[in-house]
Motif scaffolding. Structure first.
Motif, mmCIF file in Angstrom:
data_model
loop_
_atom_site.group_PDB
_atom_site.id
_atom_site.type_symbol
_atom_site.label_atom_id
_atom_site.label_comp_id
_atom_site.label_asym_id
_atom_site.label_seq_id
_atom_site.Cartn_x
_atom_site.Cartn_y
_atom_site.Cartn_z
ATOM 1 N N LEU A 191 69.747 62.343 35.063
ATOM 2 C CA LEU A 191 70.480 62.853 33.919
ATOM 3 C C LEU A 191 71.371 61.730 33.411
ATOM 4 C CD1 LEU A 191 71.701 66.320 35.222
ATOM 5 C CD2 LEU A 191 69.924 65.889 33.525
ATOM 6 N N VAL A 192 71.361 61.518 32.110
ATOM 7 C CA VAL A 192 72.298 60.571 31.523
ATOM 8 C C VAL A 192 73.011 61.265 30.366
ATOM 9 C CG1 VAL A 192 70.983 58.515 32.201
ATOM 10 C CG2 VAL A 192 70.559 59.575 29.986
ATOM 11 N N GLU A 193 74.083 60.633 29.889
ATOM 12 C CA GLU A 193 74.956 61.225 28.875
ATOM 13 C C GLU A 193 75.493 62.550 29.412
ATOM 14 O OE1 GLU A 193 75.630 59.365 26.305
ATOM 15 O OE2 GLU A 193 74.023 57.894 26.554
ATOM 16 N N ARG A 194 76.156 63.312 28.557
ATOM 17 C CA ARG A 194 76.678 64.581 29.058
ATOM 18 C C ARG A 194 76.767 65.608 27.939
ATOM 19 N NH1 ARG A 194 83.051 63.220 30.045
ATOM 20 N NH2 ARG A 194 83.725 63.948 27.996
ATOM 21 N N LEU B 26 82.974 54.605 40.554
ATOM 22 C CA LEU B 26 83.810 54.713 39.353
ATOM 23 C C LEU B 26 84.739 53.501 39.209
ATOM 24 C CD1 LEU B 26 82.503 57.445 39.019
ATOM 25 C CD2 LEU B 26 84.749 58.472 38.702
ATOM 26 N N PRO B 27 85.514 53.175 40.243
ATOM 27 C CA PRO B 27 86.318 51.948 40.107
ATOM 28 C C PRO B 27 85.474 50.683 39.943
ATOM 29 C CG PRO B 27 86.743 53.054 42.235
ATOM 30 C CD PRO B 27 85.906 53.965 41.422
ATOM 31 N N HIS B 30 84.816 50.309 36.410
ATOM 32 C CA HIS B 30 86.027 49.820 35.742
ATOM 33 C C HIS B 30 86.111 48.297 35.886
ATOM 34 C CE1 HIS B 30 87.909 53.498 34.410
ATOM 35 N NE2 HIS B 30 87.994 54.029 35.622
ATOM 36 N N SER B 59 73.336 54.407 35.885
ATOM 37 C CA SER B 59 73.356 54.727 34.452
ATOM 38 C C SER B 59 73.807 56.152 34.202
ATOM 39 C CB SER B 59 71.944 54.581 33.860
ATOM 40 O OG SER B 59 71.710 53.279 33.489
ATOM 41 N N GLY B 60 73.310 57.044 35.022
ATOM 42 C CA GLY B 60 73.695 58.444 34.877
ATOM 43 C C GLY B 60 75.200 58.616 34.962
ATOM 44 N N VAL B 61 75.813 57.866 35.851
ATOM 45 C CA VAL B 61 77.269 57.939 36.028
ATOM 46 C C VAL B 61 77.977 57.218 34.877
ATOM 47 C CG1 VAL B 61 79.183 57.223 37.519
ATOM 48 C CG2 VAL B 61 77.099 58.192 38.516
ATOM 49 N N THR B 63 77.146 56.771 31.912
ATOM 50 C CA THR B 63 77.074 57.446 30.610
ATOM 51 C C THR B 63 77.751 58.807 30.624
ATOM 52 O OG1 THR B 63 74.915 58.369 31.195
ATOM 53 C CG2 THR B 63 74.924 56.292 29.966
ATOM 54 N N PHE B 64 78.224 59.218 31.779
ATOM 55 C CA PHE B 64 78.857 60.539 31.873
ATOM 56 C C PHE B 64 80.335 60.475 31.505
ATOM 57 C CE2 PHE B 64 80.976 64.037 34.070
ATOM 58 C CZ PHE B 64 80.138 65.111 33.781
ATOM 59 N N TYR B 65 80.982 59.407 31.912
ATOM 60 C CA TYR B 65 82.433 59.309 31.766
ATOM 61 C C TYR B 65 82.779 58.533 30.497
ATOM 62 C CZ TYR B 65 82.378 60.895 36.618
ATOM 63 O OH TYR B 65 82.170 61.624 37.769
ATOM 64 N N THR B 66 83.706 59.086 29.727
ATOM 65 C CA THR B 66 83.934 58.535 28.389
ATOM 66 C C THR B 66 84.696 57.221 28.393
ATOM 67 O OG1 THR B 66 85.849 59.998 28.279
ATOM 68 C CG2 THR B 66 83.852 60.717 27.146
ATOM 69 N N MET B 67 85.336 56.871 29.507
ATOM 70 C CA MET B 67 86.065 55.600 29.510
ATOM 71 C C MET B 67 85.131 54.406 29.634
ATOM 72 S SD MET B 67 89.381 56.507 31.842
ATOM 73 C CE MET B 67 90.279 54.965 31.549
ATOM 74 N N TYR B 68 83.896 54.677 30.007
ATOM 75 C CA TYR B 68 82.925 53.578 30.107
ATOM 76 C C TYR B 68 82.293 53.358 28.745
ATOM 77 C CZ TYR B 68 83.486 54.434 35.082
ATOM 78 O OH TYR B 68 84.007 54.613 36.333
ATOM 79 N N ARG B 70 79.762 51.274 26.097
ATOM 80 C CA ARG B 70 78.511 50.504 26.045
ATOM 81 C C ARG B 70 78.532 49.433 24.976
ATOM 82 N NH1 ARG B 70 75.135 55.815 26.517
ATOM 83 N NH2 ARG B 70 77.245 56.682 26.475
ATOM 84 N N ALA C 168 87.448 58.347 35.220
ATOM 85 C CA ALA C 168 86.937 57.541 34.123
ATOM 86 C C ALA C 168 86.692 58.350 32.859
ATOM 87 C CB ALA C 168 85.661 56.817 34.554
ATOM 88 N N GLY C 169 87.365 59.482 32.758
ATOM 89 C CA GLY C 169 87.252 60.215 31.507
ATOM 90 C C GLY C 169 86.279 61.370 31.573
ATOM 91 N N ARG C 187 77.856 61.820 38.837
ATOM 92 C CA ARG C 187 78.221 62.498 37.608
ATOM 93 C C ARG C 187 79.082 63.709 37.957
ATOM 94 N NH1 ARG C 187 74.903 61.731 33.341
ATOM 95 N NH2 ARG C 187 74.817 63.921 32.762
#
Lengths: 789, 216, 436
Positions: A191-194, B26-27, B30, B59-61, B63-68, B70, C168-169, C187
């Motif tokens: 799964l990618v994006e959210r 996650l870190p 960052h 990639s899944g991670v 693209t999940f968190y908005t602070m990352y 692209r 991370a948001g 995730r």
């Protein structure tokens, strides 16, 4: 003769829990999920993410039910997902069948799923067999209330050369990603994006290259995943489905062949909990075009006076073949490992009765006398119903040791079953192998690093008990003493050959030392027993030549005739010698599907039926018979056994069968040998030393094998050929290496691996004509140097 | 751009903080951002290699968190809270003003590479609404005018002090702190802003306290 | 009867360099630690149970009971995880707490970890609060240097390591199992329960996850006694809590008071509503709690009182909106937030918020018909309680409650052909005469 199906498992005591679903009481095993308990009372709760072989996830929420009593007198205030809710004693469940709350909840979910689903069912491959389409009809509302903007994505993207993803159709149930991570161990899709943008994706430059990738297409409950191979080729309702058995390995996986107007359109996994569950390899799924290549033989040919092959009628070909064999004097039989058991039986009987010889061998690959002895004493007649190792035993065994076997490449269903066992925490895998493969890593397996030739010592050093299962691959034939060590190890033993017909060939006596039903050639009583069944006075009493000896004898002129079926010379111990033997033979009768080097050199060529055109039986590595019916009725496409019967008749003999059913009846009548088994003649280990690197090699799942011809997308998913070297050797010779052996040189990209120094690994059939033809003879050594050195 | 050995060893150091290495992801991402200015595929592959997981899993991670991010982020990430309360209190007006002033849309960077503008969700400073975050430092009680001045100062390279924190550092420097490598600025800025203290001040004025301890 | 305001957690926020160990220690900080180490861990759990402390992160689950669920016969390591992912719109108490007095949290972490026999604790802080992360990182380092963390703390034989982990948001990581996923480098999507984290949480080991304010309250409970804590508050909602006032009041900010205080009292303390305006609607505990109106000014702000009024106490995030605020606009913006923060795992949340936003956006523009209000309510009905976690329940709260109280205002958008409000009037700077 062979075997009966059936599990050896005892009936386990299970705690039953009684629940009431839609007013009907049902008792089900503890921990059963409500969605499956409901199936017991005949209620199908709609579902998407739920899959019985995947861990529950509760993501799609389609299976909501009302639970007015959780078994403790209290109900849930809101509908519950029945795919994640285990039963509890006294629980009361109202499904959509009886509860307006559950029905509305399900309709609500369906409506949500459909607001962003494209209305492209008319052009979607899944249309007609689509769980979303079907359940939208059964559990959805007729008209949409959504008038907004649908989410769109660019139409399908390739997530591998074979698999395409249409993100608009995806309902992110995660079946595919869960399969990839839980079952195959290949989490290359994620799964990618959210949120509303959540989708299935791959990493940049990292396609979904899994040997099992096709399964995600099959379990996708919408048309989001399709194959390049099948996309837009057919409608489900135009297809006829026939159950069958996969012909690519010795696992006997159940498949479904979908065909239209005499042509296979696609293959799917069947569902057989005892064998392959619901999964198959991509080879089993996609490699079926080989039977429809332009070089497919469609009529018999005989060699004309001018030396060329010309078409012939069947009666003429039978007569020419019989005449030629009669004239050739001593003749031998070589069969590949691809035959059905019935066809193998026909060759076996033909050799003994028509040719009067035990010179027959199915092992069209490196072999040994030790192996023939091992097969006669330790393998033949052993079946799961008599306690032999089965797929389910792999799940219950404490330890499974692999020797000379790389299941991910060579027996995919074994790999998946082992992974299931390892994931469940019940089984530990140990591999006696030259390095830790990706497959072994996915099995969290322990490597006993072993150079080729040292397997016997490694087996002897194992700490083995009665709960240990030892799976030995056919490659051990080339490691002197290894099969003997396995036989003496005390572990539960199973022999895992590569090809679908190998085990059946053992059972039917396509070996110089065995007659059908495990009757030892050396046992006079067994010979008499077979002769009596066959109605002949006697059978040849001396052990025959094995394949290598047959080749040598043909070259030496000691044998004149050869009946050969399903043999690729490049698979054999010495491809050049095999070709020379075919040239040297005074008369060659070839039975083949497609034109090959063998048919081009033969005197009579008979086209044989592919598996789709005949009934038959494969015997799995376990010893489990797997029968299948013909998919197509094609009167011009004859099984090998019919051709052999025709030749025999021209020799004024009757094999007693002309059809598969007749052959099978005769095999059953003959039955298994109930006398003493042949004893194994142990062979001591003999270590090979010398200059250069020992070669470890096996065939990758996806490689240049001719039965994989015809699907470019599938072939593009294969692993690129590389030479693997120890880290220090790699550092010394660099990223591209040239290997030179007694049969040639090859230049390949190199990769470091945890190999012992002094060992190189190469794929057996992924470059040129393969290792045996182009690089090195079995057990020999090669030199390595950097390609630029 | 190649990630250097120092960064690689710091990535491993992050993974080693945890009982299971993957917890460091996650870190680690960052830190990748602090070096690369965004999450690059090289960074993804490196994290995957260090953690023994697939690039798809990373990639899944990522693209999940908005602070990352692209796309490359400017030196200053300016986040305007437009969640309901801040929006109503003026966040919408601030965001509109900044878009026009900087001539960028949401999640876009000015041509000089200085400012990336983004509307952000509630940043837990509602009593200072409307709030703007610069590189995740609080800029409390903003107006369209003050926010315009703020971005002008940032672009001009003037020193800008967070209303409840230190002098604003760059986005990459901030990402490094988030990766768990402190920058020594913890002692900058006040303990609390005025709004955080209003209740306490009233209590002090009124002589209100919690009861005496009864050490039973 | 305690005083109206009872500063405990906020009591030192005005101190000089309050965030430092020196400042914290100077007013007796870390003294509860020795008291705790003199107690049996089970006695600490009992004290927290007796205090009546209920989780301050919104759900209000009794903290001591949660600790008691940790199976101490489980051989796996135990973990304490502090949920410092404060992201619920309107909620702004943990962030100033960690900025002003991170040592209160660290001391709470040590006592709580000792109680549940954890030797490793994690503080998961949302990533978007850089200076708060600096302060907590610094406090942890100071605590190590002073021997409050590490091996054999205060000679007790007890070891504890603390890792400060930046998120991370992702709002969803405030959900405890999603937080664990984030902390495991995945995730942030909620996990199936059971198993509950107390049995199989972080790394499938027994794990307690508590909100910052809950853990920060522990030193005061141990230091002053359970009955001291329970002497504050109401019958089933004991103790004090931080009430965060924001929006159209004169003095927004943090007010620490016993549970059960009313919004009327709090607004009085905050100097009243903006000059010339009236209270229109408010959230008692963040945007996920159904909105209330002026008729609820005297509802006791405790778990039971707010529940009885049809909402939830939540995080005591009192967002106050006056009569200049368009409720449709407010609700649309919240709904957009939930759509943005939906993790995507389950259908009703992922697709439902997508649809809700479109329906609401049309209504806000004056498009559609009154029937769309019923459609909206039916969508809410099909989402509420049907989704995997509570995020979507929160998403429908403002919608259904606002239609309940302000249906006419929705209709007014339709009759007016758009939003009838001047959005400028509701800004902070409108009152100052400034214009956007």
């Amino acid at each position: 003769m062979t075997v009966t199906t059936g599990s050896t498992d005892g009936v386990e005591k299970v705690d039953l829990v009684t629940v009431t679903i839609d007013g009907i009481q049902v008792s089900v095993p503890k921990d059963t999920l409500v969605i499956r308990a409901a199936e017991q009372v005949g209620v199908q709760i709609p579902r998407f993410c739920d899959h019985p072989l995947l861990a529950p996830v509760g993501a799609c929420r389609q299976c909501l039910v009302d639970v007015p009593d959780a078994g403790n007198g209290r109900g849930f205030p809101k509908p519950q997902a029945s795919c994640t809710l285990p039963v509890a004693e006294g629980m009361v469940v109202h499904t959509q069948a009886t509860s307006p709350v559950a029905d509305k909840a399900q309709q609500g979910i369906m409506e949500f799923l459909l607001i962003n689903h494209p209305l492209d069912c008319p052009v979607c491959d899944k249309g007609g067999e689509c769980p979303l389409q079907n359940q939208a009809m059964s559990n959805g509302r007729g008209e949409t209330r959504f008038e907004g903007v649908k989410r769109t994505f660019p139409k399908p993207i390739n997530i591998s050369p074979q698999v395409l993803l249409d993100r608009e159709r995806c309902i992110v149930c995660q079946r595919c990603t869960r399969f990839a991570s839980e079952i195959a161990g290949d989490p290359f899709i994620e799964l990618v994006e959210r949120g509303a943008q959540q989708q299935i994706g791959i990493a940049e430059n990292a396609p979904f290259l899994s040997y099992f990738s096709g399964n995600v297409i099959q379990i996708c409950p919408v048309g989001a995943l399709t194959s390049a191979e099948y996309r837009f080729r057919s409608r489900p309702f135009d297809l006829v489905s026939s159950p069958s058995i996969a012909e690519h390995d010795s696992c006997g996986s159940a498949i479904r062949v979908d065909h239209r107007r005499g042509k296979v359109m696609r293959r799917l996994s069947g569902n057989d909990p005892e064998v392959n569950e619901e999964w198959i390899t991509d080879k089993d799924r996609f490699a079926f075009h080989y039977a429809n290549q332009p070089d497919r033989l469609t009529y018999p040919q005989v060699r004309d006076e001018d030396g060329s092959l010309r078409p012939a009628s069947w009666p003429e070909a039978f007569a020419v073949a019989a005449r030629g064999l009669r004239a050739a004097g001593s003749s031998a039989v070589l069969t590949g490992g691809r035959l059905t058991a019935e066809d193998a039986y026909a060759y076996s009987k033909f050799a003994r009765v028509a040719l009067g010889t035990n010179d027959i061998d199915f092992r069209s690959r490196p072999l040994s006398a030790e192996e023939a002895s091992f097969l006669a004493s330790e393998v033949v007649l052993r079946t799961p119903s008599q306690g032999a190792v089965s797929f389910s035993d792999l799940e219950s065994a404490k330890t499974v040791v692999l020797v000379g076997l790389e299941p991910e490449d060579e027996a995919g269903a074994i790999f998946l079953r082992l992974r299931k066992a390892v994931t469940a925490g019940t089984t530990r895998v140990v591999s006696i192998a030259p390095y830790a493969t990706r497959g072994l890593t996915k099995l969290a397996g322990e490597l006993v690093r072993t150079a080729p030739g040292e397997e016997a010592a490694a087996i002897a050093a194992l700490d083995v008990d009665a709960d240990t299962v030892l799976l030995v691959g056919e490659r051990l034939a080339t490691s002197p003493g290894a099969l003997s060590a396995a036989a003496e190890s005390g572990a539960r033993l199973a022999w895992v050959p590569r090809r679908a017909g190998d085990r059946g060939a053992v059972e039917t006596g396509c070996l110089p030392n065995l007659l059908p039903g495990g009757r030892p050639v050396s046992d006079a009583a067994a010979r008499v027993d077979a002769a009596t069944t066959w109605g002949v006075d006697s059978l040849p009493d001396s052990a025959g030549r094995d394949a290598d000896q047959i080749v040598a004898a043909l070259v030496a002129g000691e044998l004149g005739g050869l009946v050969i079926g399903g043999v690729d010379p490049d698979d054999t111990s010495d491809p050049a010698a095999t070709r020379a033997a075919i040239e040297a033979a005074s008369f060659v009768v070839a039975l083949e599907l497609r034109e090959t080097d063998v048919t081009r050199a033969a005197d009579v060529v008979f086209p044989v039926a592919p598996v789709t055109d005949k009934a038959g039986m494969f015997v799995t590595w376990e010893g489990r018979p797997r029968t299948f019916d013909a998919v197509f009725s094609n009167p011009n496409s004859l099984p090998d056994l019919r051709i052999l019967a025709g030749i025999a008749e021209e020799l004024d003999l009757s094999l007693g069968f002309r059809t598969v059913a007749e052959a099978r009846a005769q095999m059953e009548e003959m039955g298994p040998w109930d006398g003493a088994r042949a004893a194994h003649s142990p062979v001591p280990t003999s270590s090979t030393t010398g200059d250069g690197l020992a070669v470890s090699t096996w065939k990758l799942l996806v490689d240049n094998g001719s039965m994989q011809d015809g699907d470019k997308a599938y072939l593009a998913t294969g692993r690129a050929p590389v030479a693997r070297l120890s880290r220090s050797a790699y550092d010394a010779v660099g990223p591209t290496v040239t290997l030179t052996g007694d049969r040639g040189s090859v230049t390949l990209p190199a990769e470091p691996a945890d190999l012992a120094d002094g060992v190189v690994w190469v794929p057996a059939n992924s470059f040129g004509r393969g290792v045996l033809a182009d690089l090195a003879s079995p057990g020999s050594r090669v030199t390595v140097k950097g390609a630029n050195q | 751009m190649a990630i250097d050995d120092k960064t690689k060893s710091e990535l491993r150091e992050i993974a080693a903080r945890y009982p299971e290495a993957r917890s460091g992801l996650l870190p680690m991402l960052h830190l990748v951002q602090s070096v690369e200015g965004r999450v690059t595929s090289e960074g993804i592959e490196l994290c995957a290699e260090i953690l023994g997981i697939t690039a798809a899993e990373v990639s899944g991670v990522a693209t999940f968190y908005t602070m990352y991010k692209r796309r490359p982020v400017g030196d200053y990430h300016v986040g305007v809270c437009t969640n309901t309360l801040c929006a109503v209190m003026g966040g919408d007006a601030i965001f509109e003003r900044l878009k026009g002033h900087l001539d960028v849309g949401n999640d876009e960077t000015t041509e000089d590479g200085k400012i990336t503008l983004e509307h952000v969700e509630c940043n837990a400073a509602c009593d200072y609404a409307p709030v703007v975050m610069v590189n995740w430092e609080f800029m409390d009680n903003q107006t369209p005018e003050s926010a315009t001045q703020l971005v002008d100062d940032l672009r001009a390279g003037k020193e800008v002090q967070s209303t409840r924190g230190p002098k604003i550092c760059t986005w990459r420097e901030a990402e490094r702190v988030l990766a768990g490598f402190p920058d020594g600025r913890a002692d900058d800025g006040p303990a609390a802003g005025p709004a955080s203290l209003v209740g306490l001040e009233i209590a002090r004025e009124q002589g209100w306290t919690a009861p005496e301890a009864n050490n039973a | 009867m305690p005083d109206t305001l009872t500063p405990v957690l906020t009591d030192n926020w005005g101190d000089d360099r309050a965030w430092t160990l020196a400042s914290y220690a100077a007013r007796g900080g870390y003294s509860a630690l020795d008291k705790a180490f003199a107690m049996d861990p089970d006695a600490i759990i009992a004290a927290v149970k007796d205090s009546g402390l209920r989780g301050r992160g919104g759900a209000g689950f009794p903290t001591g009971m949660k600790w008691g669920f940790i199976p101490q016969d489980n051989p796996k390591p135990k973990y304490l995880v502090v949920n410092a992912d404060e992201s619920e719109p309107g909620t702004c108490k943990d962030i100033p707490l960690m900025m002003a007095s991170p040592h209160t949290l660290v001391e709470g972490v040590i006592i709580s970890s000792y109680a549940i026999r954890a030797n490793k604790a994690f503080i998961y802080i949302r990533g978007e609060v850089l200076h708060v992360i600096r302060r907590v990182q610094n406090a942890v380092r100071e605590a190590y240097d002073a021997g409050h963390l590490g091996k054999n703390i205060h000679g007790s034989g007890y070891d504890l390591d603390v890792v400060v982990h930046a998120g991370a948001g992702a709002y969803i990581c405030g959900e405890e199992t999603a937080l664990l996923e984030g902390l495991e480098g995945r995730r942030g999507q909620p996990r199936l329960r059971p198993p509950f984290p107390a049995v199989a949480g972080l790394y499938a080991s027994p794990t307690v996850i508590n909100n910052v304010e809950s853990i920060a309250s522990v030193p005061s409970i141990i230091g002053n006694g359970a009955s001291w804590f329970s002497s504050m508050g109401t019958e089933k909602s004991k103790g004090y809590g931080i009430f965060s006032l924001s929006g159209h009041v004169k003095k927004p900010g943090q007010y620490e008071a016993p549970l059960g205080i009313t919004l009327r009292t709090l607004i009085d303390l905050a100097g009243g509503m903006r000059e010339g305006h009236e209270l229109k609607f408010w959230t008692p505990g963040g945007s996920s709690t159904p909105i209330l109106t002026a008729e609820h000014l005297d509802v006791p702000l405790d778990f039971e009182g707010v529940g009885a009024a049809g909402s939830m106490l939540g995080t005591r995030a009192l967002q106050i909106f006056d009569d200049t605020t368009c409720v449709v606009r407010a609700v649309l913006r919240w709904t957009e937030f939930y759509k943005h923060e939906s993790c995507g795992k389950c259908t009703p949340c992922r697709e439902g918020t997508w649809w809700l936003v479109q329906t609401l956006a049309a209504l806000e523009k004056g498009q559609g018909s009154e029937a769309d209000l019923d459609l909206l309510l039916d969508q809410c009905d099909n989402i509420l309680g049907r989704s995997f976690c509570a995020l979507a329940d929160g998403a429908v709260s403002p919608i259904s409650s606002s239609i309940q109280y302000f249906r006419d205002e929705y209709v007014a958008h339709l009759t007016h052909g758009g939003c009838p409000f001047d959005h400028t009037a509701s800004t902070l700077f409108a009152a100052e005469g400034a214009n956007a």
